[in-house]
Design a protein around this motif. Structure first.
Motif, PDB file in Angstrom:
ATOM      1  N   ALA A   1       0.837  -1.202   0.000  1.00 32.96           N
ATOM      2  CA  ALA A   1       0.000   0.000   0.000  1.00 32.96           C
ATOM      3  C   ALA A   1       0.874   1.254   0.000  1.00 32.96           C
ATOM      4  CB  ALA A   1      -0.927  -0.009   1.204  1.00 32.96           C
ATOM      5  N   ASN A   2       1.943   1.239   0.762  1.00 37.57           N
ATOM      6  CA  ASN A   2       2.863   2.381   0.803  1.00 37.57           C
ATOM      7  C   ASN A   2       3.609   2.553  -0.513  1.00 37.57           C
ATOM      8  OD1 ASN A   2       2.682   3.626   3.492  1.00 37.57           O
ATOM      9  ND2 ASN A   2       3.275   1.616   4.238  1.00 37.57           N
ATOM     10  N   TYR A   3       4.018   1.442  -1.124  1.00 36.30           N
ATOM     11  CA  TYR A   3       4.708   1.534  -2.409  1.00 36.30           C
ATOM     12  C   TYR A   3       3.786   2.151  -3.468  1.00 36.30           C
ATOM     13  CZ  TYR A   3       8.212  -1.717  -0.505  1.00 36.30           C
ATOM     14  OH  TYR A   3       9.193  -2.327   0.260  1.00 36.30           O
ATOM     15  N   LEU A   4       2.539   1.720  -3.490  1.00 34.78           N
ATOM     16  CA  LEU A   4       1.605   2.249  -4.482  1.00 34.78           C
ATOM     17  C   LEU A   4       1.352   3.738  -4.259  1.00 34.78           C
ATOM     18  CD1 LEU A   4      -1.046  -0.599  -4.875  1.00 34.78           C
ATOM     19  CD2 LEU A   4       0.736   0.094  -6.495  1.00 34.78           C
ATOM     20  N   GLU A   5       1.252   4.132  -2.989  1.00 30.89           N
ATOM     21  CA  GLU A   5       1.061   5.555  -2.695  1.00 30.89           C
ATOM     22  C   GLU A   5       2.287   6.355  -3.139  1.00 30.89           C
ATOM     23  OE1 GLU A   5      -1.171   8.792  -1.505  1.00 30.89           O
ATOM     24  OE2 GLU A   5      -1.784   6.681  -1.660  1.00 30.89           O
ATOM     25  N   ALA A   6       3.482   5.817  -2.873  1.00 29.79           N
ATOM     26  CA  ALA A   6       4.718   6.501  -3.271  1.00 29.79           C
ATOM     27  C   ALA A   6       4.834   6.591  -4.792  1.00 29.79           C
ATOM     28  CB  ALA A   6       5.923   5.771  -2.696  1.00 29.79           C
ATOM     29  N   SER A   7       4.312   5.594  -5.498  1.00 29.95           N
ATOM     30  CA  SER A   7       4.442   5.554  -6.957  1.00 29.95           C
ATOM     31  C   SER A   7       3.620   6.635  -7.651  1.00 29.95           C
ATOM     32  CB  SER A   7       4.028   4.176  -7.495  1.00 29.95           C
ATOM     33  OG  SER A   7       2.620   3.996  -7.439  1.00 29.95           O
ATOM     34  N   LYS A   8       2.758   7.326  -6.913  1.00 29.28           N
ATOM     35  CA  LYS A   8       1.980   8.419  -7.507  1.00 29.28           C
ATOM     36  C   LYS A   8       2.863   9.621  -7.823  1.00 29.28           C
ATOM     37  CE  LYS A   8      -2.304   7.084  -5.154  1.00 29.28           C
ATOM     38  NZ  LYS A   8      -3.328   7.495  -4.143  1.00 29.28           N
ATOM     39  N   ASP A   9       4.021   9.663  -7.174  1.00 32.12           N
ATOM     40  CA  ASP A   9       4.988  10.721  -7.456  1.00 32.12           C
ATOM     41  C   ASP A   9       5.808  10.319  -8.675  1.00 32.12           C
ATOM     42  OD1 ASP A   9       6.631  13.185  -6.313  1.00 32.12           O
ATOM     43  OD2 ASP A   9       8.090  11.639  -6.883  1.00 32.12           O
ATOM     44  N   ARG A  10       5.924  11.196  -9.653  1.00 27.09           N
ATOM     45  CA  ARG A  10       6.571  10.834 -10.910  1.00 27.09           C
ATOM     46  C   ARG A  10       8.022  10.404 -10.713  1.00 27.09           C
ATOM     47  NH1 ARG A  10       6.728  14.453 -16.489  1.00 27.09           N
ATOM     48  NH2 ARG A  10       7.958  12.972 -17.721  1.00 27.09           N
ATOM     49  N   GLU A  11       8.749  11.128  -9.864  1.00 21.19           N
ATOM     50  CA  GLU A  11      10.160  10.805  -9.684  1.00 21.19           C
ATOM     51  C   GLU A  11      10.368   9.494  -8.942  1.00 21.19           C
ATOM     52  OE1 GLU A  11      12.244  14.050  -7.930  1.00 21.19           O
ATOM     53  OE2 GLU A  11      11.936  15.392  -9.647  1.00 21.19           O
ATOM     54  N   MET A  12       9.423   9.115  -8.108  1.00 22.89           N
ATOM     55  CA  MET A  12       9.554   7.875  -7.333  1.00 22.89           C
ATOM     56  C   MET A  12       8.840   6.700  -7.978  1.00 22.89           C
ATOM     57  SD  MET A  12      11.437   7.791  -4.628  1.00 22.89           S
ATOM     58  CE  MET A  12      10.749   6.283  -3.949  1.00 22.89           C
ATOM     59  N   GLU A  13       8.110   6.952  -9.049  1.00 23.76           N
ATOM     60  CA  GLU A  13       7.229   5.932  -9.611  1.00 23.76           C
ATOM     61  C   GLU A  13       7.943   4.619  -9.907  1.00 23.76           C
ATOM     62  OE1 GLU A  13       3.990   5.319 -13.241  1.00 23.76           O
ATOM     63  OE2 GLU A  13       5.378   7.017 -13.290  1.00 23.76           O
ATOM     64  N   SER A  14       9.039   4.675 -10.660  1.00 18.71           N
ATOM     65  CA  SER A  14       9.711   3.439 -11.072  1.00 18.71           C
ATOM     66  C   SER A  14      10.268   2.670  -9.878  1.00 18.71           C
ATOM     67  CB  SER A  14      10.828   3.759 -12.066  1.00 18.71           C
ATOM     68  OG  SER A  14      10.302   4.228 -13.279  1.00 18.71           O
TER      69      SER A  14
END
Length: 288
Positions: free
Chosen positions: A98-111
């Motif tokens: 759940a935390n990874y998916l939330e973080a992936s909403k940021d473009r720089e952190m997505e990958s």
């Protein structure tokens, strides 16, 4: 009121501690004492505790940082990603994902966040979802080496040995492996489109690959001529897959089941070993 001069000194001291986890922990603790509601101080101490293997303490600090976020609707994505790592180390994989998916909403952190999400999916045995995610990542960045190696390992574990070998060959013949300082893919436009710089670098990459064919390093299909041997794999020093010749490069970053899958692939076996979060080496069987 916060003594900003004292806080800046505390931050400077903490940032200068390098890999001395004890000193870093003490320094960040002083920063937190000066500014108890400073989200960055909590995040930084939590990250250091994560690096030191203090999983529960790290989780608590990182959670507190998220709670103190200046924007409750947009917590710091790096903190969320690290919180996911701490949750995973504690075996709380649903919370981690759940935390990874939330973080992936940021473009720089997505990958990076989606890569961790894929690894977490494989860790809990959801192999198809893991592969779906690695394929999505690699469509956008074909030279994301970690995910190419992970996809090879996941496919091997799932019993698709031929496709695993294909992925490994793709990793071995990456343009960066023929003297390129960076992937041509990094020169695409912001929208993923073709730019003059991308076209130029891609052409030079192809020339390097053709030269490698002439030199006998690779075959016409791009596969390494020194690639697979019975019971093990060998690598040329100029290929990206040489970086993954040993699981040591991924063990500090990948969950244990993922590391074990790469170990199985590299050893051409159906079992692989990896150190778990409790410090014990465990063996994993992959039936395919």
């Amino acid at each position: 009121p916060v003594d900003m001069k004292a806080l800046v000194r505390a931050f400077d001291e903490a940032m200068s501690t390098g890999s001395d986890f004890a000193k870093a922990d003490e320094a960040w603790t002083r920063a937190i004492a000066i500014a108890p509601t400073n989200a960055a101080a909590w995040s930084n101490r939590g990250t250091k505790r994560l690096q030191a293997g203090r999983w529960a303490d790290a989780r608590d600090d990182l959670e507190r940082s998220v709670e103190l976020s200046p924007d409750p609707d947009a917590p710091d994505p790096l903190t969320l990603n690290n919180l996911g790592n701490a949750e995973g180390a504690l075996g709380r994989w649903d919370a981690a994902m759940a935390n990874y998916l939330e973080a992936s909403k940021d473009r720089e952190m997505e990958s990076i966040a989606l890569a961790n999400f894929a690894l977490a999916k494989f860790q809990v045995g959801e192999v198809e979802d893991a592969l779906k995610t690695t394929r999505r990542i690699l469509r956008r960045d074909p030279e994301f080496w970690d995910m190419r190696a992970a996809q090879a390992a996941f496919l091997w574990a799932a019993g698709d040995e031929a496709q695993a070998e294909t992925e490994w060959s793709s990793l071995c013949r990456s343009g960066r492996g023929f003297g390129a300082a960076a992937s041509a893919e990094a020169m695409r436009g912001d929208d993923g489109g073709v730019t003059p710089a991308y076209a130029k670098e891609l052409l030079e990459q192809q020339i390097r690959q053709q030269a490698a064919v002439v030199a006998g390093v690779v075959a016409m299909d791009g596969a390494r001529k020194d690639g697979r041997e019975s019971g093990s794999r060998s690598y040329a020093d100029d290929t990206p897959c040489a970086l993954y010749a040993d699981v040591k490069i991924v063990a500090p970053r990948w969950p244990p089941r993922c590391t074990a899958a790469l170990d199985a692939f590299l050893g051409v076996r159906r079992t692989g070993k990896a150190m778990d979060y409790d410090g014990e080496v465990k063996e994993y069987a992959f039936g395919g």
